[in-house]
Design a protein around this motif. Structure first.
Motif, mmCIF file in Angstrom:
data_model
loop_
_atom_site.group_PDB
_atom_site.id
_atom_site.type_symbol
_atom_site.label_atom_id
_atom_site.label_comp_id
_atom_site.label_asym_id
_atom_site.label_seq_id
_atom_site.Cartn_x
_atom_site.Cartn_y
_atom_site.Cartn_z
ATOM 1 N N ASN A 1 0.797 -1.224 0.000
ATOM 2 C CA ASN A 1 0.000 0.000 0.000
ATOM 3 C C ASN A 1 0.834 1.281 0.000
ATOM 4 O OD1 ASN A 1 -1.990 -1.922 2.181
ATOM 5 N ND2 ASN A 1 -2.651 -1.334 0.143
ATOM 6 N N LEU A 2 1.812 1.378 0.906
ATOM 7 C CA LEU A 2 2.561 2.630 1.031
ATOM 8 C C LEU A 2 3.486 2.862 -0.156
ATOM 9 C CD1 LEU A 2 3.266 5.124 2.679
ATOM 10 C CD2 LEU A 2 4.970 3.748 3.905
ATOM 11 N N VAL A 3 4.306 1.868 -0.492
ATOM 12 C CA VAL A 3 5.269 2.037 -1.592
ATOM 13 C C VAL A 3 4.572 2.325 -2.925
ATOM 14 C CG1 VAL A 3 7.037 0.873 -2.963
ATOM 15 C CG2 VAL A 3 7.099 0.741 -0.462
ATOM 16 N N PRO A 4 3.555 1.555 -3.337
ATOM 17 C CA PRO A 4 2.870 1.883 -4.595
ATOM 18 C C PRO A 4 2.224 3.272 -4.584
ATOM 19 C CG PRO A 4 2.353 -0.356 -3.947
ATOM 20 C CD PRO A 4 3.082 0.269 -2.793
ATOM 21 N N LEU A 5 1.785 3.726 -3.415
ATOM 22 C CA LEU A 5 1.187 5.052 -3.318
ATOM 23 C C LEU A 5 2.234 6.146 -3.533
ATOM 24 C CD1 LEU A 5 -1.797 5.874 -2.666
ATOM 25 C CD2 LEU A 5 -1.013 6.392 -0.352
ATOM 26 N N LEU A 6 3.485 5.865 -3.109
ATOM 27 C CA LEU A 6 4.540 6.864 -3.197
ATOM 28 C C LEU A 6 5.266 6.845 -4.532
ATOM 29 C CD1 LEU A 6 6.092 6.554 0.393
ATOM 30 C CD2 LEU A 6 4.472 8.263 -0.426
ATOM 31 N N ILE A 7 5.529 5.636 -5.077
ATOM 32 C CA ILE A 7 6.342 5.555 -6.301
ATOM 33 C C ILE A 7 5.588 4.914 -7.461
ATOM 34 C CG2 ILE A 7 8.452 5.433 -4.925
ATOM 35 C CD1 ILE A 7 8.621 2.460 -5.583
ATOM 36 N N HIS A 8 4.311 4.625 -7.275
ATOM 37 C CA HIS A 8 3.456 4.082 -8.349
ATOM 38 C C HIS A 8 3.980 2.759 -8.908
ATOM 39 C CE1 HIS A 8 1.382 7.910 -8.198
ATOM 40 N NE2 HIS A 8 2.522 8.529 -8.395
ATOM 41 N N ALA A 9 4.585 1.947 -8.049
ATOM 42 C CA ALA A 9 5.050 0.618 -8.468
ATOM 43 C C ALA A 9 3.987 -0.411 -8.119
ATOM 44 C CB ALA A 9 6.367 0.269 -7.765
ATOM 45 N N LYS A 10 3.470 -1.108 -9.136
ATOM 46 C CA LYS A 10 2.365 -2.021 -8.897
ATOM 47 C C LYS A 10 2.634 -3.451 -9.365
ATOM 48 C CE LYS A 10 -1.204 1.558 -8.976
ATOM 49 N NZ LYS A 10 -2.491 2.018 -9.568
ATOM 50 N N ASP A 11 3.821 -3.730 -9.921
ATOM 51 C CA ASP A 11 4.062 -5.102 -10.341
ATOM 52 C C ASP A 11 4.332 -5.975 -9.124
ATOM 53 O OD1 ASP A 11 7.338 -5.583 -10.296
ATOM 54 O OD2 ASP A 11 6.741 -3.483 -10.523
ATOM 55 N N GLU A 12 4.010 -7.258 -9.250
ATOM 56 C CA GLU A 12 4.015 -8.157 -8.098
ATOM 57 C C GLU A 12 5.405 -8.326 -7.496
ATOM 58 O OE1 GLU A 12 2.085 -11.852 -8.690
ATOM 59 O OE2 GLU A 12 0.083 -10.963 -8.828
ATOM 60 N N ASN A 13 6.422 -8.420 -8.316
ATOM 61 C CA ASN A 13 7.777 -8.625 -7.790
ATOM 62 C C ASN A 13 8.215 -7.450 -6.918
ATOM 63 O OD1 ASN A 13 8.078 -11.111 -9.058
ATOM 64 N ND2 ASN A 13 8.927 -10.214 -10.933
ATOM 65 N N THR A 14 7.899 -6.242 -7.363
ATOM 66 C CA THR A 14 8.267 -5.056 -6.574
ATOM 67 C C THR A 14 7.514 -5.035 -5.246
ATOM 68 O OG1 THR A 14 8.679 -3.802 -8.594
ATOM 69 C CG2 THR A 14 8.371 -2.540 -6.575
ATOM 70 N N ILE A 15 6.229 -5.355 -5.279
ATOM 71 C CA ILE A 15 5.420 -5.365 -4.053
ATOM 72 C C ILE A 15 5.942 -6.406 -3.067
ATOM 73 C CG2 ILE A 15 3.127 -5.913 -3.134
ATOM 74 C CD1 ILE A 15 1.959 -4.608 -5.662
ATOM 75 N N LEU A 16 6.237 -7.614 -3.552
ATOM 76 C CA LEU A 16 6.770 -8.655 -2.675
ATOM 77 C C LEU A 16 8.137 -8.269 -2.127
ATOM 78 C CD1 LEU A 16 5.725 -11.881 -4.625
ATOM 79 C CD2 LEU A 16 4.712 -10.963 -2.535
ATOM 80 N N TYR A 17 8.955 -7.642 -2.952
ATOM 81 C CA TYR A 17 10.285 -7.196 -2.518
ATOM 82 C C TYR A 17 10.167 -6.210 -1.360
ATOM 83 C CZ TYR A 17 14.754 -4.682 -2.719
ATOM 84 O OH TYR A 17 15.951 -4.082 -2.410
ATOM 85 N N TYR A 18 9.315 -5.204 -1.512
ATOM 86 C CA TYR A 18 9.171 -4.195 -0.469
ATOM 87 C C TYR A 18 8.402 -4.729 0.745
ATOM 88 C CZ TYR A 18 11.206 -0.484 -3.288
ATOM 89 O OH TYR A 18 12.079 0.298 -4.007
ATOM 90 N N THR A 19 7.566 -5.732 0.539
ATOM 91 C CA THR A 19 6.901 -6.358 1.686
ATOM 92 C C THR A 19 7.931 -7.056 2.574
ATOM 93 O OG1 THR A 19 4.804 -6.672 0.523
ATOM 94 C CG2 THR A 19 5.233 -8.113 2.399
ATOM 95 N N LYS A 20 8.866 -7.750 1.971
ATOM 96 C CA LYS A 20 9.916 -8.420 2.759
ATOM 97 C C LYS A 20 10.798 -7.394 3.465
ATOM 98 C CE LYS A 20 9.898 -12.718 0.107
ATOM 99 N NZ LYS A 20 10.663 -13.692 -0.705
ATOM 100 N N TRP A 21 11.121 -6.293 2.767
ATOM 101 C CA TRP A 21 11.852 -5.223 3.443
ATOM 102 C C TRP A 21 10.990 -4.594 4.533
ATOM 103 C CZ3 TRP A 21 16.638 -4.009 4.111
ATOM 104 C CH2 TRP A 21 17.601 -4.410 3.186
ATOM 105 N N GLY A 22 9.673 -4.602 4.309
ATOM 106 C CA GLY A 22 8.766 -4.076 5.322
ATOM 107 C C GLY A 22 8.846 -4.841 6.628
ATOM 108 N N LEU A 23 9.114 -6.145 6.558
ATOM 109 C CA LEU A 23 9.308 -6.932 7.784
ATOM 110 C C LEU A 23 10.492 -6.411 8.585
ATOM 111 C CD1 LEU A 23 8.651 -10.557 6.467
ATOM 112 C CD2 LEU A 23 7.361 -9.408 8.269
ATOM 113 N N CYS A 24 11.579 -6.091 7.895
ATOM 114 C CA CYS A 24 12.764 -5.568 8.578
ATOM 115 C C CYS A 24 12.493 -4.188 9.164
ATOM 116 C CB CYS A 24 13.936 -5.501 7.603
ATOM 117 S SG CYS A 24 14.375 -7.080 6.845
ATOM 118 N N ILE A 25 11.827 -3.330 8.389
ATOM 119 C CA ILE A 25 11.495 -1.991 8.877
ATOM 120 C C ILE A 25 10.570 -2.086 10.092
ATOM 121 C CG2 ILE A 25 10.286 0.154 8.289
ATOM 122 C CD1 ILE A 25 11.179 -0.356 5.364
ATOM 123 N N THR A 26 9.576 -2.968 10.018
ATOM 124 C CA THR A 26 8.642 -3.157 11.126
ATOM 125 C C THR A 26 9.374 -3.607 12.384
ATOM 126 O OG1 THR A 26 6.813 -3.716 9.641
ATOM 127 C CG2 THR A 26 6.641 -4.474 11.917
#
Length: 455
Positions: free
Chosen positions: A331-356
């Motif tokens: 939700n946050l990353v696509p809203l900021l950089i308009h990236a909607k492909d699945e690989n990018t979303i999964l990539y940032y979701t995994k980084w989201g675990l580290c940030i969380t």
């Protein structure tokens, strides 16, 4: 000599079994599989994950019931059952039929980018695992005398590692084990308390008067605000995710109804265990549950009970962390950089675990009790999201949705701050601000909704 005590050995075995279940199978790489288990959750899996993730603040429930008695069931139980039943009736069908997977997606579709951004902030506040990481760190300190900061890092690593590769399916697999352990542990300590000391007459005769009085130590204004906070169930991202992940509308509705029955049973067990601790213990030193287990259970029983506490807390940490992570990635990353492909979303979701993990560890260092953050977050997020979310699900358009969200949140925050500032004074301001910030926020939200909805 064996290097670990019986308690430590049982906890290590639990960690190994949990990690084994979590890493048993790697998730498929598409979003539907990684974030929502392919939308194939069956009834037993749905019940197990709903029930086990509901009680992450278990040590706080023990402390609260020890200090306040049976009213704990009203504050943390009864209101939530009502909210869950309303959720089944009015919200579940809308989530299933809308095919919108997350709360920020709903706000983005219904009201636009900035309301979606505000909803993301609220979801991250509601889903932070910080209070539960703190409780897990307290348990690790109790068992191994690990310093708080070390316990926070160990707890985050253990709870998040398998979600990184296994996704939501891995969390559900571990929840099934944790569901069994949580009921086993409390059945053991409650039945032992009953067999050694007796039932209700013993408790009434050996506890202060407030233990079986309602409202007990509180006033009705304070108790009723928890009724409003229970409406956080409507905007709970965990509820939303699990509803969307169910394999059918019937499965989800039946699953939540069955979960309510299990919540009633488990709340009975946890609250009465806290009251038994109040009646039995000469004094509290660590936590009522831990002290009572040490006082009345044999070594193997004490170890099993401690394992059940670890299971309860970890089931909530991994679920909340995963929700925070995919809120960042999907939700946050696509809203900021308009990236909607699945690989990018999964990539940032995994980084989201580290940030969380990092953010939650920092936040966990700032507060003492989980119940305080539950109260504060509920007071701010319910006025912000509740009415607009229902409007979005029911396709009610709002003329100025950002104002409908921001103004109630601002009123609640300002009211909360003024309550702190004027709490030590006397006069009209002190009398007004003693009212809980939830009330003016919800009233403002209702008025703004009525003024802004399109006819």
């Amino acid at each position: 000599m064996f290097p670990f005590s019986l308690d430590q050995t049982l906890v290590i075995v639990y960690f190994l079994v949990t990690l084994g279940l979590g890493f048993y199978k790697k998730s498929e790489t598409d979003i539907n599989s990684f974030l929502f288990a392919g939308r194939k959750l069956t009834l037993p899996a749905l019940v197990a994950t709903l029930v086990s993730t509901w009680y992450g603040g278990i040590l706080e429930i023990g402390r609260f019931s020890y200090q306040n008695g049976i009213v704990t069931w009203i504050v943390f139980g009864f209101f939530y059952y009502i909210a869950a039943l309303l959720f089944v009736k009015f919200i579940v069908p809308k989530i299933i039929h809308s095919k919108i997977p997350t709360i920020p997606d709903l706000f983005n579709n219904a009201f636009g980018k900035w309301p979606a951004f505000i909803s993301i902030i609220c979801v991250l506040l509601m889903a932070t695992p910080a209070p539960y990481l703190k409780i897990l760190a307290d348990l690790l300190n109790y068992i191994w005398n690990i310093p708080k900061i070390g316990g926070l890092f160990i707890g985050a690593t253990l709870s998040l590692s398998y979600a990184f590769t296994g996704g939501f399916s891995a969390i559900v697999r571990t929840d099934k084990l944790q569901f069994i352990l949580m009921f086993t542990g409390f059945a053991l300590i409650l039945s032992t308390s009953y067999s050694q000391y007796g039932g209700i007459p013993y408790l009434i005769n050996n506890t202060p008067n407030y233990a079986f009085q309602i409202p007990g130590n509180f006033n009705w204004t304070y108790i009723c605000v928890w009724g409003f906070i229970a409406l956080i169930t409507f905007i709970d991202p965990g509820f939303y995710q699990r509803t969307f992940a169910g394999n059918s509308l019937q499965t989800v509705q039946k699953g939540i109804l069955i979960s309510v029955l299990f919540w009633i049973l488990f709340d009975f067990m946890t609250v009465f265990t806290g009251i038994y601790a109040l009646a039995i213990l000469p004094m509290e030193s660590t936590n009522p549950y831990l002290d009572l287990a040490q006082y009345i259970l044999p070594p193997i029983g004490q170890g099993l009970f401690i394992v059940s506490l670890f299971a309860i807390v970890m089931s909530t940490i991994d679920s909340f962390s995963f929700i925070s992570a995919f809120t960042i990635g999907k939700n946050l990353v696509p809203l900021l950089i308009h990236a909607k492909d699945e690989n990018t979303i999964l990539y940032y979701t995994k980084w989201g675990l580290c940030i969380t993990a990092v953010f939650s560890i920092a936040l966990a260092m700032l507060f003492e009790y989980a119940v305080d953050i539950w109260y504060m977050v509920g007071s701010f997020t319910v006025p912000t999201l509740l009415i607009p979310l229902i409007a979005g699900l029911y396709n009610v358009k709002l003329k100025k949705p950002l104002i409908v969200m921001m103004l109630p949140m601002s009123i609640s925050i300002i009211w909360y701050i003024c309550g702190i500032i004027f709490s030590s004074t006397s006069g009209p301001l002190q009398n007004i601000t003693v009212l809980d910030p939830m009330y003016p926020g919800v009233i403002a939200s209702i008025i703004l909704f009525l003024c802004n909805k399109n006819k």
